[in-house]
Design a protein around this motif. Structure first.
Motif, PDB file in Angstrom:
ATOM      1  N   MET A 206       0.661  -1.342  -0.113  1.00 42.05           N
ATOM      2  CA  MET A 206       0.042  -0.035  -0.177  1.00 42.05           C
ATOM      3  C   MET A 206       0.828   1.257   0.056  1.00 42.05           C
ATOM      4  SD  MET A 206      -3.245  -0.708  -0.129  1.00 42.05           S
ATOM      5  CE  MET A 206      -4.581  -0.581   0.808  1.00 42.05           C
ATOM      6  N   PRO A 207       0.604   2.269  -0.624  1.00 46.36           N
ATOM      7  CA  PRO A 207       1.178   3.549  -0.538  1.00 46.36           C
ATOM      8  C   PRO A 207       1.168   4.371   0.989  1.00 46.36           C
ATOM      9  CG  PRO A 207      -0.879   3.955  -1.777  1.00 46.36           C
ATOM     10  CD  PRO A 207      -0.794   2.524  -1.372  1.00 46.36           C
ATOM     11  N   GLN A 208       2.047   4.684   1.372  1.00 51.04           N
ATOM     12  CA  GLN A 208       2.377   5.517   2.622  1.00 51.04           C
ATOM     13  C   GLN A 208       1.224   5.931   3.373  1.00 51.04           C
ATOM     14  OE1 GLN A 208       4.192   9.038   1.156  1.00 51.04           O
ATOM     15  NE2 GLN A 208       6.058   8.081   0.140  1.00 51.04           N
ATOM     16  N   GLN A 209       0.402   4.756   3.787  1.00 54.26           N
ATOM     17  CA  GLN A 209      -0.736   4.920   4.491  1.00 54.26           C
ATOM     18  C   GLN A 209      -0.286   4.953   5.938  1.00 54.26           C
ATOM     19  OE1 GLN A 209      -2.976   1.341   3.612  1.00 54.26           O
ATOM     20  NE2 GLN A 209      -4.265   2.735   2.037  1.00 54.26           N
ATOM     21  N   ARG A 210      -1.146   5.668   6.714  1.00 55.84           N
ATOM     22  CA  ARG A 210      -0.786   5.714   8.336  1.00 55.84           C
ATOM     23  C   ARG A 210      -1.191   4.335   8.812  1.00 55.84           C
ATOM     24  NH1 ARG A 210      -5.561   5.777  11.306  1.00 55.84           N
ATOM     25  NH2 ARG A 210      -7.392   6.206  10.206  1.00 55.84           N
ATOM     26  N   LYS A 211      -0.341   4.078  10.029  1.00 57.90           N
ATOM     27  CA  LYS A 211      -0.200   3.034  10.816  1.00 57.90           C
ATOM     28  C   LYS A 211      -1.710   2.740  11.689  1.00 57.90           C
ATOM     29  CE  LYS A 211       4.494   2.532  12.003  1.00 57.90           C
ATOM     30  NZ  LYS A 211       5.639   2.330  13.044  1.00 57.90           N
ATOM     31  N   THR A 212      -2.267   1.607  11.362  1.00 56.73           N
ATOM     32  CA  THR A 212      -3.562   1.241  11.885  1.00 56.73           C
ATOM     33  C   THR A 212      -3.231   1.438  13.537  1.00 56.73           C
ATOM     34  OG1 THR A 212      -4.084  -0.298  10.270  1.00 56.73           O
ATOM     35  CG2 THR A 212      -5.367  -0.367  12.274  1.00 56.73           C
ATOM     36  N   SER A 213      -4.328   2.355  14.097  1.00 54.53           N
ATOM     37  CA  SER A 213      -4.325   2.525  15.500  1.00 54.53           C
ATOM     38  C   SER A 213      -5.302   1.311  16.228  1.00 54.53           C
ATOM     39  CB  SER A 213      -5.010   3.965  15.893  1.00 54.53           C
ATOM     40  OG  SER A 213      -6.313   3.976  15.138  1.00 54.53           O
ATOM     41  N   ILE A 214      -4.786   0.795  16.943  1.00 54.62           N
ATOM     42  CA  ILE A 214      -5.473  -0.686  17.380  1.00 54.62           C
ATOM     43  C   ILE A 214      -5.830  -0.342  18.986  1.00 54.62           C
ATOM     44  CG2 ILE A 214      -5.441  -2.937  17.954  1.00 54.62           C
ATOM     45  CD1 ILE A 214      -3.509  -3.285  15.392  1.00 54.62           C
ATOM     46  N   CYS A 215      -6.865  -0.581  19.470  1.00 53.63           N
ATOM     47  CA  CYS A 215      -7.336  -0.673  21.015  1.00 53.63           C
ATOM     48  C   CYS A 215      -7.514  -2.133  21.273  1.00 53.63           C
ATOM     49  CB  CYS A 215      -8.444   0.306  21.130  1.00 53.63           C
ATOM     50  SG  CYS A 215      -9.071   0.509  22.985  1.00 53.63           S
ATOM     51  N   ILE A 216      -6.828  -2.445  22.490  1.00 55.47           N
ATOM     52  CA  ILE A 216      -7.190  -3.954  22.971  1.00 55.47           C
ATOM     53  C   ILE A 216      -7.883  -3.864  24.298  1.00 55.47           C
ATOM     54  CG2 ILE A 216      -6.178  -5.930  23.613  1.00 55.47           C
ATOM     55  CD1 ILE A 216      -3.338  -4.954  22.104  1.00 55.47           C
ATOM     56  N   MET A 217      -8.978  -4.275  24.362  1.00 55.56           N
ATOM     57  CA  MET A 217      -9.919  -4.228  25.604  1.00 55.56           C
ATOM     58  C   MET A 217     -10.057  -5.539  26.356  1.00 55.56           C
ATOM     59  SD  MET A 217     -12.661  -1.361  24.280  1.00 55.56           S
ATOM     60  CE  MET A 217     -13.299  -1.152  25.944  1.00 55.56           C
ATOM     61  N   ALA A 218      -9.984  -5.396  27.518  1.00 57.42           N
ATOM     62  CA  ALA A 218     -10.342  -6.529  28.244  1.00 57.42           C
ATOM     63  C   ALA A 218     -11.214  -6.208  29.319  1.00 57.42           C
ATOM     64  CB  ALA A 218      -8.876  -7.167  28.850  1.00 57.42           C
ATOM     65  N   LEU A 219     -11.670  -7.308  30.060  1.00 57.36           N
ATOM     66  CA  LEU A 219     -12.659  -7.071  31.146  1.00 57.36           C
ATOM     67  C   LEU A 219     -12.348  -7.772  32.583  1.00 57.36           C
ATOM     68  CD1 LEU A 219     -16.169  -7.356  29.424  1.00 57.36           C
ATOM     69  CD2 LEU A 219     -15.058  -5.221  30.200  1.00 57.36           C
ATOM     70  N   THR A 220     -11.467  -8.678  32.457  1.00 55.28           N
ATOM     71  CA  THR A 220     -11.013  -9.366  33.809  1.00 55.28           C
ATOM     72  C   THR A 220      -9.426  -9.294  33.770  1.00 55.28           C
ATOM     73  OG1 THR A 220     -10.852 -11.550  32.359  1.00 55.28           O
ATOM     74  CG2 THR A 220     -12.945 -11.095  33.088  1.00 55.28           C
ATOM     75  N   GLY A 221      -9.032  -9.868  34.834  1.00 55.32           N
ATOM     76  CA  GLY A 221      -7.694 -10.009  35.139  1.00 55.32           C
ATOM     77  C   GLY A 221      -6.690 -10.983  34.203  1.00 55.32           C
ATOM     78  N   PRO A 222      -7.184 -12.359  33.932  1.00 50.34           N
ATOM     79  CA  PRO A 222      -6.750 -13.033  32.655  1.00 50.34           C
ATOM     80  C   PRO A 222      -6.831 -12.293  31.582  1.00 50.34           C
ATOM     81  CG  PRO A 222      -7.851 -14.263  34.210  1.00 50.34           C
ATOM     82  CD  PRO A 222      -8.222 -13.104  34.754  1.00 50.34           C
ATOM     83  N   GLY A 223      -7.805 -11.646  31.318  1.00 50.62           N
ATOM     84  CA  GLY A 223      -7.946 -10.895  29.965  1.00 50.62           C
ATOM     85  C   GLY A 223      -6.982 -10.020  29.683  1.00 50.62           C
ATOM     86  N   THR A 224      -6.683  -9.141  31.116  1.00 45.55           N
ATOM     87  CA  THR A 224      -5.828  -8.088  30.951  1.00 45.55           C
ATOM     88  C   THR A 224      -4.360  -8.683  30.635  1.00 45.55           C
ATOM     89  OG1 THR A 224      -7.049  -6.694  32.650  1.00 45.55           O
ATOM     90  CG2 THR A 224      -4.815  -6.060  32.294  1.00 45.55           C
ATOM     91  N   LYS A 225      -4.049  -9.574  30.948  1.00 45.47           N
ATOM     92  CA  LYS A 225      -2.644 -10.317  30.997  1.00 45.47           C
ATOM     93  C   LYS A 225      -2.496 -10.666  29.524  1.00 45.47           C
ATOM     94  CE  LYS A 225      -2.042 -11.963  35.614  1.00 45.47           C
ATOM     95  NZ  LYS A 225      -1.788 -13.213  36.459  1.00 45.47           N
TER      96      LYS A 225
END
Length: 355
Positions: A1-20
């Motif tokens: 792809m030509p000079q596109q901006r990097k994709t911004s990613i949000c990683i969401m979790a709800l629990t302790g194991p999920g956070t890890k």
């Protein structure tokens, strides 16, 4: 792809194991950020309080290009439902279980790149990717994904995407012609029969054309994907009118056989940043402008004939060509063009080739 901006990613979790698990994913995707409940986000700024998950999710949906949700699929479906607008604007939504056994592409598989990101994350975590898009499960080249590889535009996006992808899924014949300027970018065209030239035979078989030219031979049942990869360099005398700029652009495109939608951005020298006609042209094309200093353009100006007068006046003797090359990284495809006190040149961005 030509000079596109990097994709911004949000990683969401709800629990302790999920956070890890979220933190493990973040180490593999440096451009991402983690958003978790306050009680699991010690020393983190990106957290949400008790009872704020719904609003935090909605804000992330509006803000990020991709949401990776480490939680039950049902929770995500209920939160995404009221927020969805259209496949052309919705972010990619990916769901993972807390043990990272499965990575599921849930929303915006092609346009939002959810399918590609799902494969990437699954490979990094040695997980099982779950993708249900018909063209992917049938292992054929989806038209919208193909267009993305060329940073391409085509008309009536949703209608044509459904029309051509349906044919691919059904196994119906579909022809593909790639302009010589763009050959070698994509190596696999599963489900498509590649032709070296456009002829008037087999008119009953739909044809996809990848080209930025306006002199492509037209035929029935054809769709042209226009790569938006051309950097337009512009120079002008002081205070040229909008009409002069527009007329010059029209003549330039006619001379170069370029489709106007192929323009990726308009560039010039910093000393022309105040010229309203340049901004007007970019606004008409719906593309951004970039302006470079004379010092920056010194590295490319020497590749072209220069006007001693212009060089003495603004520091560079060929604004259009030198700016176009500086803005793309490629030499221009035309020699000096001048009309109505406007100079123009065009250069193509470098598209990443398949490995």
């Amino acid at each position: 792809m030509p000079q596109q901006r990097k994709t911004s990613i949000c990683i969401m979790a709800l629990t302790g194991p999920g956070t890890k698990t979220a933190e493990s994913v973040q180490t593999l995707l440096p451009e991402s950020q983690v958003l978790v409940p306050e009680k699991y986000g010690a020393n983190r700024e990106d957290t949400f309080g008790k009872g704020q998950f719904t609003s935090a999710f909605a804000e992330a949906f509006r803000t990020f290009d991709c949401l990776v949700c480490i939680m039950a699929t049902g929770i995500v479906v209920r939160k995404v439902g009221p927020l969805m607008q259209d496949k052309t604007v919705d972010p990619a939504v990916i769901v993972m279980d807390e043990q990272a056994n499965h990575v599921i592409s849930l929303l915006s598989g092609h346009v939002g790149h959810a399918n590609a990101l799902t494969r990437q994350i699954a490979e990094l975590l040695d997980s099982e990717p779950v993708i249900t898009t018909a063209t992917d499960t049938e292992h054929v080249q989806a038209i919208d994904t193909l267009a993305q590889r060329y940073n391409g535009w085509y008309p009536e996006f949703k209608y044509n995407t459904k029309l051509f992808n349906s044919r691919l899924v059904e196994g119906s014949p579909l022809l593909l012609y790639v302009d010589p300027d763009f050959r070698g970018i994509v190596k696999q065209f599963n489900g498509l029969e590649v032709v070296d030239e456009i002829d008037q035979q087999h008119l009953e078989i739909p044809l996809i054309i990848i080209s930025d030219k306006d002199n492509i031979e037209k035929r029935q049942n054809s769709l042209q994907i226009i790569p938006q990869v051309n950097v337009l360099g512009v120079g002008s005398r002081k205070d040229v009118t909008y009409k002069m700029m527009q007329d010059a652009f029209t003549e330039f495109c006619t001379q170069q056989h370029l489709v106007w939608r192929s323009i990726y951005k308009v560039v010039s020298i910093q000393k022309k940043a105040h010229e309203n006609a340049i901004h007007y042209l970019a606004d008409c094309l719906g593309v951004p402008t970039e302006f470079y200093s004379a010092e920056q353009l010194q590295s490319t100006a020497s590749h072209y004939d220069q006007s001693p007068f212009v060089k003495k006046t603004i520091g560079v003797g060929n604004v259009a060509n030198s700016a176009a090359e500086f803005g793309s990284g490629n030499r221009t495809i035309n020699e000096r063009f001048s009309a109505d006190q406007v100079t123009m040149a065009v250069s193509k961005l470098i598209l990443k080739k398949d490995d």
